[in-house]
Structures are given as structure tokens and as C-alpha cells.
Design an enzyme around this catalytic site. Structure first.
Site, PDB file in Angstrom:
ATOM      1  N   PHE A 125      -3.615 -12.295  -2.805  1.00  0.00           N
ATOM      2  CA  PHE A 125      -2.652 -11.205  -2.693  1.00  0.00           C
ATOM      3  C   PHE A 125      -1.259 -11.784  -2.479  1.00  0.00           C
ATOM      4  O   PHE A 125      -1.082 -12.696  -1.662  1.00  0.00           O
ATOM      5  CB  PHE A 125      -3.020 -10.254  -1.554  1.00  0.00           C
ATOM      6  CG  PHE A 125      -2.197  -8.996  -1.576  1.00  0.00           C
ATOM      7  CD1 PHE A 125      -2.422  -8.036  -2.548  1.00  0.00           C
ATOM      8  CD2 PHE A 125      -1.180  -8.799  -0.665  1.00  0.00           C
ATOM      9  CE1 PHE A 125      -1.655  -6.881  -2.592  1.00  0.00           C
ATOM     10  CE2 PHE A 125      -0.408  -7.651  -0.708  1.00  0.00           C
ATOM     11  CZ  PHE A 125      -0.639  -6.693  -1.673  1.00  0.00           C
ATOM     12  N   ASP A 195      -7.952 -12.685   5.376  1.00  0.00           N
ATOM     13  CA  ASP A 195      -7.273 -11.399   5.232  1.00  0.00           C
ATOM     14  C   ASP A 195      -8.343 -10.366   4.870  1.00  0.00           C
ATOM     15  O   ASP A 195      -8.978 -10.452   3.816  1.00  0.00           O
ATOM     16  CB  ASP A 195      -6.209 -11.491   4.136  1.00  0.00           C
ATOM     17  CG  ASP A 195      -5.386 -10.214   3.993  1.00  0.00           C
ATOM     18  OD1 ASP A 195      -5.829  -9.155   4.454  1.00  0.00           O
ATOM     19  OD2 ASP A 195      -4.289 -10.287   3.391  1.00  0.00           O
ATOM     20  N   TYR A 220      -3.824   0.875   6.571  1.00  0.00           N
ATOM     21  CA  TYR A 220      -3.577   2.079   5.773  1.00  0.00           C
ATOM     22  C   TYR A 220      -4.464   2.225   4.538  1.00  0.00           C
ATOM     23  O   TYR A 220      -4.282   3.142   3.752  1.00  0.00           O
ATOM     24  CB  TYR A 220      -2.110   2.178   5.359  1.00  0.00           C
ATOM     25  CG  TYR A 220      -1.517   0.996   4.621  1.00  0.00           C
ATOM     26  CD1 TYR A 220      -1.739   0.805   3.271  1.00  0.00           C
ATOM     27  CD2 TYR A 220      -0.690   0.099   5.289  1.00  0.00           C
ATOM     28  CE1 TYR A 220      -1.181  -0.259   2.596  1.00  0.00           C
ATOM     29  CE2 TYR A 220      -0.116  -0.976   4.626  1.00  0.00           C
ATOM     30  CZ  TYR A 220      -0.365  -1.154   3.286  1.00  0.00           C
ATOM     31  OH  TYR A 220       0.193  -2.218   2.630  1.00  0.00           O
ATOM     32  N   LYS A 221      -5.451   1.355   4.382  1.00  0.00           N
ATOM     33  CA  LYS A 221      -6.372   1.486   3.254  1.00  0.00           C
ATOM     34  C   LYS A 221      -7.624   2.244   3.728  1.00  0.00           C
ATOM     35  O   LYS A 221      -7.565   3.451   3.969  1.00  0.00           O
ATOM     36  CB  LYS A 221      -6.691   0.108   2.679  1.00  0.00           C
ATOM     37  CG  LYS A 221      -5.438  -0.639   2.184  1.00  0.00           C
ATOM     38  CD  LYS A 221      -5.786  -1.980   1.587  1.00  0.00           C
ATOM     39  CE  LYS A 221      -4.562  -2.850   1.340  1.00  0.00           C
ATOM     40  NZ  LYS A 221      -3.578  -2.251   0.428  1.00  0.00           N
ATOM     41  N   ARG A 369      -7.815   0.090 -11.731  1.00  0.00           N
ATOM     42  CA  ARG A 369      -8.533  -0.135 -10.481  1.00  0.00           C
ATOM     43  C   ARG A 369      -8.870   1.214  -9.837  1.00  0.00           C
ATOM     44  O   ARG A 369      -8.016   2.101  -9.748  1.00  0.00           O
ATOM     45  CB  ARG A 369      -7.660  -0.977  -9.548  1.00  0.00           C
ATOM     46  CG  ARG A 369      -8.357  -1.500  -8.315  1.00  0.00           C
ATOM     47  CD  ARG A 369      -7.434  -2.399  -7.518  1.00  0.00           C
ATOM     48  NE  ARG A 369      -6.369  -1.630  -6.869  1.00  0.00           N
ATOM     49  CZ  ARG A 369      -5.689  -2.045  -5.808  1.00  0.00           C
ATOM     50  NH1 ARG A 369      -5.936  -3.244  -5.293  1.00  0.00           N
ATOM     51  NH2 ARG A 369      -4.741  -1.312  -5.276  1.00  0.00           N
TER      52      ARG A 369
END
Length: 410
Positions: A125, A195, A220-221, A369
Site C-alpha cells: 500500500f 499493516d 474506517y474500513k 474491486r
């Protein structure tokens, strides 16, 4: 061939089906982007009203003591610990993933000061790569070295100070073998930093069982903490007092309200705090995390796998001749909770889907995605989303020029 009735039958038998009613999901929207921004829990609305109108509006500054604001980072961290196989005192909620990565990269490399390599993988990422590069630039003689996933073990060596990896890849959804790679890092004398942003709240994580040294994760996911929600940070108990955060803010002091000139880090995980906690955001995250209190995570994991299987089967049945290439591993043990397809016209196809009220997302250069969020994604959602995708591909409507227009956020 599966039918919508078959999907609805799966929903009727789903032990998590009742969770969907605990989220504010707009009528007519099929939301498959919870791996990027989780949906709004209804409980968050009432909780935020209370924190704004009563705790802030009426109780004012007394709320730091009377309403427990001051202990929120530790309290919420302890709740997240149950989702990641950690002890309550090993996790704290603070800052962003990027800031927490910076703290831990610097702290870990200083602990392994005789080594100069930060090992990660290309395509990690971007914030992980960017932050590692920035941190290395502040350290004497440190470099960021990248190796493809299959070559990571061979790249570990006597110069490796830290291995930094994302548990689930944000594009492909491929999952690293955390236990194996952590063991290999330790064998080489390096620390392991993971992560968890694309895995926490959706797939099994056992930091303690894998003897992971350090970790960060997003709020927040799948934790549904709201846009820009605070992140969390994990440090294994035996390492906590050996590491020192490079961001020595007042909340990380052993006695912040003595207001001394000299900095002495707090004992334990609290030393990784920095500035004043953003209470509105933090308590919104707590509402999202609290949804997991009465949930069997085995049911979450099983539903994630079943949603994937239905999505893949439906794509093969309905869209098999339209050039969609699955890039997510089929084996549930080797993936996260999103499914990704490569297509040369991925961007306009996704924009056409969004216009039809199926919300997934696109990752450059060519990846569609779709997030499979077990708490609120239904099997009927999956069946209908693929049907709409098939209609878009059959008709070729995605070729309309309006779908080629780029937006600032993809």
C-alpha cells in the site's frame, strides 16, 4: 445455475443477517466498498448526538474525566485487541495509519541500530512505502529494500532491521502467511511490523499466536469508524518499554498533567500516544467496534468465504466471456474479504456500475474491486450486483464517453 431465490435462501439461513439492520444503508444501493469506507452504524448517530449535545455541549471540559474521554485510546484499543489476537494492554487507538507506521518504523530501527535494511514488497500500500521511505531518509544509512512476495524469505538477512508488510494486499486481496513470515523475520534477527488495515474485522488475525512484534490498522474500513477514523497501534508487551516513539507528544508522557519540561515516556502502550485524542472521531470508531461485541468471528469468516464463492461463481456464469480476470486467490486461507478482477476497461465499467447503484471501486491501472463486508453484505446483493455487471458488459454501455471522465477519488 444459481438464482436470486437461491441467494435469498442463503440470506435466510445467515446467522449474521440481523446485523444488516444495524447499519444505515440507502434504499436501492448495493454497497460493495466497505473495504474502503465502512457503512454508517445506526448506533453511531445516537452516540455522536450524545457526545456533541451532552458531553461537549453540557458537560464541557468535565467530560475528560466524567465521560471517560481521557481513557478512550486505551479503552477502544482493548476492544480492538479481541479482534486481532492481542492482549488489551497491547493495543491503543491513536493518530492515522501513516503516523503510526512512522512511529514504529523509527522505534524499531533504533532498537536494531546495527542493521540498516527495512524490507518490504513492491506494490505494498503506497502509504506504507512512502512512510518507510520518509523514515529511512531521517535515519543514518538506512534503506528501504523491496522484494516480490515469493522472494521475501530469501531477502531477510543480517542487515534486515525490520520487515514491513500488509497482511492483505489492497489490490489483489492476497493474504500473506503471517506466522511463517514473522518466524522467518525472527530467525534472521529482524522485527516484524504488519499493516492490518485490509483484514481487521473481516478475517482471522492472531498476533499473539504468531508472536508478531508490531502492527497498525485502519479504523474506517471493516471497523466502520467513519471517514478518517483514528487508527490503532499494537506493540507486543515485552517490547513496549524497549521502544521509544519519535513523536514525543504530551499525551505520551508518564505524567502529562504535571506539565514538566523534561520528557519521560509513559510505561507500556500509552507511550505511543502523541497529541490530544480527537474525541468525536474516536467515539464514532468505538460505536463501530462495539458492533463486534456479541458476534462470533467464526461466523464472520465463514460468511466472507461464502460471499466470495457466490461472487466468483456468478461471474463465471453471467460474465464469463467478457474478459474479467480474477486476481484474488481462490483459497480462503490465502485471501482477505474483497474480490478483484482485472479488465482493460476497468475504470469506465466501474463508473457504469456506480451509475446503476452498485458501488465498488477501481484501483489503477485496471482493477475492479468489490468489498465483501460480512456484517451487512447480503447474498442477494452479490447475485444482483453481478447480474447488473453482466447487463453492462452485454450492452457495452460502459463505452459511453461520460464513463471515461476521471474523478479526484477513485
Amino acid at each position: 445455475m444459481s438464482s436470486l431465490d437461491d441467494a435469498r435462501a442463503l440470506d435466510a439461513a445467515d446467522p449474521l443477517a440481523g446485523m444488516r439492520e444495524r447499519f444505515l444503508l440507502p434504499e436501492g444501493i448495493i454497497y460493495l466498498d466497505g473495504n474502503s469506507l465502512g457503512a454508517l452504524p445506526k448506533a453511531t448517530i445516537a452516540a455522536q448526538k450524545d457526545v456533541v449535545e451532552r458531553q461537549w455541549g453540557t458537560d464541557l471540559i468535565r467530560s475528560w474525566n466524567d465521560n471517560g474521554w481521557i481513557g478512550a485510546p486505551q479503552r477502544i484499543g482493548a476492544k480492538i485487541a479481541t479482534l486481532i489476537g492481542a492482549e488489551p494492554h497491547e493495543v491503543i487507538v491513536t493518530d492515522s495509519v501513516s503516523v503510526n507506521l512512522f512511529k514504529l518504523i523509527i522505534a524499531a530501527t533504533r532498537l536494531n541500530a546495527d542493521r540498516s535494511q527495512i524490507l518490504t514488497e513492491p506494490g505494498n500500500f503506497p502509504t506504507d512505502l512512502y512512510t518507510a521511505d520518509g523514515a529511512a531518509g531521517l535515519l543514518a544509512n538506512h534503506i528501504v529494500h523491496t522484494e516480490q512476495a515469493g522472494d521475501l524469505v530469501d531477502a531477510l538477512g543480517p542487515d534486515t532491521a525490520l520487515m514491513l508488510l500488509t497482511h492483505v494486499h489492497y489490490k489483489s486481496g492476497a493474504r500473506h502467511d503471517m506466522q511463517l513470515l514473522t518466524e522467518e523475520a525472527h530467525e534472521a534477527g529482524a522485527l516484524a511490523l504488519w499493516d492490518l488495515s485490509h483484514s481487521v474485522g473481516a478475517i482471522p488475525i492472531d498476533l499473539g499466536g504468531c508472536e508478531v512484534d508490531l502492527a497498525v490498522g485502519c479504523g474506517y474500513k471493516y471497523l466502520n469508524g467513519g471517514p478518517g477514523a483514528p487508527a490503532f497501534l499494537y506493540v507486543r508487551e515485552d517490547l513496549q518499554d524497549q521502544l521509544r516513539s519519535p513523536l514525543s507528544g504530551w499525551m505520551g508522557h508518564e505524567a502529562p498533567f504535571e506539565f514538566r519540561d523534561d520528557y519521560v515516556p509513559a510505561p507500556g502502550i500509552s507511550r505511543f500516544l502523541c497529541g490530544t485524542p480527537p474525541i468525536l472521531n474516536m467515539l464514532a470508531l468505538e460505536s463501530g467496534v462495539d458492533l463486534f461485541a456479541d458476534i462470533d468471528m467464526d461466523a464472520v469468516v465463514a460468511k466472507s468465504a461464502a460471499l466470495f464463492d457466490l461472487f466468483e461463481t456468478r461471474i463465471e456464469e453471467r460474465c464469463g466471456d467478457h474478459g474479467l480476470e480474477l486476481i484474488t486467490p481462490r483459497d480462503a486461507a490465502h485471501r482477505g474479504s474483497h474480490i478483484s478482477y482485472r479488465h482493460p476497461n476497468g475504470w469506465p465499467i466501474m463508473q457504469a456500475l456506480i451509475e446503476r447503484r452498485v458501488i465498488g471501486d477501481f484501483r489503477a491501472p485496471d482493477i475492479l474491486r468489490f468489498g465483501l463486508t460480512p456484517l451487512y453484505t447480503s447474498f442477494a446483493d452479490i447475485w444482483q450486483a453481478v447480474e447488473i455487471l453482466g447487463e453492462i458488459l452485454d450492452s457495452g454501455i460502459w463505452r459511453d464517453t461520460r464513463f471515461a471522465e476521471k474523478t479526484a477519488v477513485t
